[in-house]
Design a protein around this motif. Sequence first.
Motif, PDB file in Angstrom:
ATOM      1  N   ARG A   6      47.362  99.309  45.462  1.00  0.00           N
ATOM      2  CA  ARG A   6      46.754  98.130  46.128  1.00  0.00           C
ATOM      3  C   ARG A   6      47.085  96.788  45.981  1.00  0.00           C
ATOM      4  O   ARG A   6      47.365  95.915  46.396  1.00  0.00           O
ATOM      5  CB  ARG A   6      45.262  98.291  46.279  1.00  0.00           C
ATOM      6  CG  ARG A   6      44.620  99.351  47.064  1.00  0.00           C
ATOM      7  CD  ARG A   6      43.206  99.063  47.263  1.00  0.00           C
ATOM      8  NE  ARG A   6      42.642  99.268  46.435  1.00  0.00           N
ATOM      9  CZ  ARG A   6      42.098 100.742  45.745  1.00  0.00           C
ATOM     10  NH1 ARG A   6      42.374 101.902  46.373  1.00  0.00           N
ATOM     11  NH2 ARG A   6      41.526 100.705  44.703  1.00  0.00           N
ATOM     12  N   THR A   7      47.379  96.642  44.566  1.00  0.00           N
ATOM     13  CA  THR A   7      47.918  95.417  43.820  1.00  0.00           C
ATOM     14  C   THR A   7      49.344  95.009  43.937  1.00  0.00           C
ATOM     15  O   THR A   7      49.533  93.909  44.742  1.00  0.00           O
ATOM     16  CB  THR A   7      47.558  95.562  42.339  1.00  0.00           C
ATOM     17  OG1 THR A   7      46.299  95.785  41.851  1.00  0.00           O
ATOM     18  CG2 THR A   7      47.954  94.104  41.666  1.00  0.00           C
ATOM     19  N   TRP A   8      50.154  96.297  43.997  1.00  0.00           N
ATOM     20  CA  TRP A   8      51.235  96.245  44.492  1.00  0.00           C
ATOM     21  C   TRP A   8      51.461  95.846  45.982  1.00  0.00           C
ATOM     22  O   TRP A   8      52.302  94.600  46.262  1.00  0.00           O
ATOM     23  CB  TRP A   8      52.183  97.468  44.363  1.00  0.00           C
ATOM     24  CG  TRP A   8      53.553  97.477  44.734  1.00  0.00           C
ATOM     25  CD1 TRP A   8      54.322  96.506  44.610  1.00  0.00           C
ATOM     26  CD2 TRP A   8      54.382  98.760  44.922  1.00  0.00           C
ATOM     27  NE1 TRP A   8      55.797  96.986  44.770  1.00  0.00           N
ATOM     28  CE2 TRP A   8      55.592  98.278  45.077  1.00  0.00           C
ATOM     29  CE3 TRP A   8      53.893  99.874  45.002  1.00  0.00           C
ATOM     30  CZ2 TRP A   8      56.535  99.004  45.547  1.00  0.00           C
ATOM     31  CZ3 TRP A   8      54.926 100.811  45.275  1.00  0.00           C
ATOM     32  CH2 TRP A   8      56.204 100.476  45.301  1.00  0.00           C
ATOM     33  N   ALA A   9      50.874  96.471  46.870  1.00  0.00           N
ATOM     34  CA  ALA A   9      50.998  95.893  48.237  1.00  0.00           C
ATOM     35  C   ALA A   9      50.353  94.326  48.494  1.00  0.00           C
ATOM     36  O   ALA A   9      51.065  93.876  49.339  1.00  0.00           O
ATOM     37  CB  ALA A   9      50.252  96.772  49.150  1.00  0.00           C
ATOM     38  N   ALA A  10      49.382  94.132  47.615  1.00  0.00           N
ATOM     39  CA  ALA A  10      48.714  92.937  48.025  1.00  0.00           C
ATOM     40  C   ALA A  10      49.682  91.723  47.617  1.00  0.00           C
ATOM     41  O   ALA A  10      49.817  90.519  48.042  1.00  0.00           O
ATOM     42  CB  ALA A  10      47.425  92.544  47.491  1.00  0.00           C
ATOM     43  N   ARG A  11      50.473  91.929  46.476  1.00  0.00           N
ATOM     44  CA  ARG A  11      51.238  90.825  45.970  1.00  0.00           C
ATOM     45  C   ARG A  11      52.639  90.952  46.662  1.00  0.00           C
ATOM     46  O   ARG A  11      53.416  90.149  46.370  1.00  0.00           O
ATOM     47  CB  ARG A  11      51.659  91.162  44.405  1.00  0.00           C
ATOM     48  CG  ARG A  11      50.391  90.905  43.504  1.00  0.00           C
ATOM     49  CD  ARG A  11      50.451  90.874  42.309  1.00  0.00           C
ATOM     50  NE  ARG A  11      50.695  89.614  42.071  1.00  0.00           N
ATOM     51  CZ  ARG A  11      50.820  88.706  40.853  1.00  0.00           C
ATOM     52  NH1 ARG A  11      50.608  89.515  39.918  1.00  0.00           N
ATOM     53  NH2 ARG A  11      51.168  87.703  40.651  1.00  0.00           N
ATOM     54  N   ASP A  12      52.926  91.674  47.534  1.00  0.00           N
ATOM     55  CA  ASP A  12      54.131  91.689  48.551  1.00  0.00           C
ATOM     56  C   ASP A  12      55.374  91.926  47.449  1.00  0.00           C
ATOM     57  O   ASP A  12      56.439  91.016  47.510  1.00  0.00           O
ATOM     58  CB  ASP A  12      54.325  90.702  49.429  1.00  0.00           C
ATOM     59  CG  ASP A  12      55.262  90.812  50.426  1.00  0.00           C
ATOM     60  OD1 ASP A  12      55.586  91.876  50.760  1.00  0.00           O
ATOM     61  OD2 ASP A  12      55.752  89.996  50.926  1.00  0.00           O
ATOM     62  N   LEU A  13      55.368  92.754  46.560  1.00  0.00           N
ATOM     63  CA  LEU A  13      56.408  92.913  45.534  1.00  0.00           C
ATOM     64  C   LEU A  13      57.396  94.079  45.943  1.00  0.00           C
ATOM     65  O   LEU A  13      57.013  95.070  46.616  1.00  0.00           O
ATOM     66  CB  LEU A  13      55.718  93.397  44.159  1.00  0.00           C
ATOM     67  CG  LEU A  13      54.812  92.286  43.394  1.00  0.00           C
ATOM     68  CD1 LEU A  13      54.118  92.993  42.091  1.00  0.00           C
ATOM     69  CD2 LEU A  13      55.747  90.966  42.924  1.00  0.00           C
ATOM     70  N   PRO A  14      58.535  93.844  45.437  1.00  0.00           N
ATOM     71  CA  PRO A  14      59.650  94.969  45.929  1.00  0.00           C
ATOM     72  C   PRO A  14      59.351  95.826  44.733  1.00  0.00           C
ATOM     73  O   PRO A  14      58.585  96.075  44.014  1.00  0.00           O
ATOM     74  CB  PRO A  14      60.838  94.278  45.756  1.00  0.00           C
ATOM     75  CG  PRO A  14      60.574  93.217  44.728  1.00  0.00           C
ATOM     76  CD  PRO A  14      59.264  92.706  44.963  1.00  0.00           C
ATOM     77  N   ALA A  15      60.106  97.050  45.059  1.00  0.00           N
ATOM     78  CA  ALA A  15      59.930  98.226  44.292  1.00  0.00           C
ATOM     79  C   ALA A  15      60.388  98.019  42.749  1.00  0.00           C
ATOM     80  O   ALA A  15      60.165  98.395  41.703  1.00  0.00           O
ATOM     81  CB  ALA A  15      60.370  99.458  45.008  1.00  0.00           C
ATOM     82  N   ARG A  16      61.672  97.439  42.884  1.00  0.00           N
ATOM     83  CA  ARG A  16      62.262  97.011  41.831  1.00  0.00           C
ATOM     84  C   ARG A  16      62.057  95.400  41.383  1.00  0.00           C
ATOM     85  O   ARG A  16      62.181  94.699  42.300  1.00  0.00           O
ATOM     86  CB  ARG A  16      63.787  96.978  41.590  1.00  0.00           C
ATOM     87  CG  ARG A  16      63.988  98.845  41.815  1.00  0.00           C
ATOM     88  CD  ARG A  16      65.512  99.022  41.839  1.00  0.00           C
ATOM     89  NE  ARG A  16      66.180  97.959  42.652  1.00  0.00           N
ATOM     90  CZ  ARG A  16      67.555  97.406  42.447  1.00  0.00           C
ATOM     91  NH1 ARG A  16      68.209  98.097  41.389  1.00  0.00           N
ATOM     92  NH2 ARG A  16      68.211  96.739  43.092  1.00  0.00           N
ATOM     93  N   LEU A  17      61.800  95.042  39.908  1.00  0.00           N
ATOM     94  CA  LEU A  17      61.840  93.529  39.776  1.00  0.00           C
ATOM     95  C   LEU A  17      62.807  93.251  38.793  1.00  0.00           C
ATOM     96  O   LEU A  17      63.284  94.125  38.088  1.00  0.00           O
ATOM     97  CB  LEU A  17      60.244  93.394  38.878  1.00  0.00           C
ATOM     98  CG  LEU A  17      59.095  93.812  39.784  1.00  0.00           C
ATOM     99  CD1 LEU A  17      57.874  93.504  38.945  1.00  0.00           C
ATOM    100  CD2 LEU A  17      59.004  92.955  41.003  1.00  0.00           C
ATOM    101  N   ASP A  18      63.290  92.101  38.882  1.00  0.00           N
ATOM    102  CA  ASP A  18      64.287  91.752  37.903  1.00  0.00           C
ATOM    103  C   ASP A  18      63.577  91.108  36.690  1.00  0.00           C
ATOM    104  O   ASP A  18      62.148  90.983  36.810  1.00  0.00           O
ATOM    105  CB  ASP A  18      65.343  90.689  38.636  1.00  0.00           C
ATOM    106  CG  ASP A  18      64.575  89.436  39.211  1.00  0.00           C
ATOM    107  OD1 ASP A  18      63.426  88.927  38.647  1.00  0.00           O
ATOM    108  OD2 ASP A  18      65.570  88.774  40.193  1.00  0.00           O
TER     109      ASP A  18
END
Length: 96
Positions: A6-18
């Motif tokens: 849910r946190t991931w979805a709420a922050r609109d983050l991609p699956a991979r982070l640089d």
Amino acid sequence: MQATLRTWAARDLPARLDVAQTSKLLGFGEHDIQILMAVGKLTPLGDPAPNAPKWFAAVEMIQLAADREWLHKATKEIAKYWRDKRERRQPVEHLP
């Protein structure tokens, strides 16, 4: 795991982070990410060459950001690194 997703979805983050995104999410400086990798606190995705861009799993970084104990240990490692570096730079006094 549901809360992490849910946190991931709420922050609109991609699956991979640089490195920049990872450092911002975890609250460390970009230069600290290399230190955390060197001491084994962070592991990049794949098996990147030393000079290749590093990517991190967003889901894992969110879990680490929510883990107070991990943050405590990682912060101590960063402080230890910089303390040791300062000590190495100080001139050694010669005994008579």
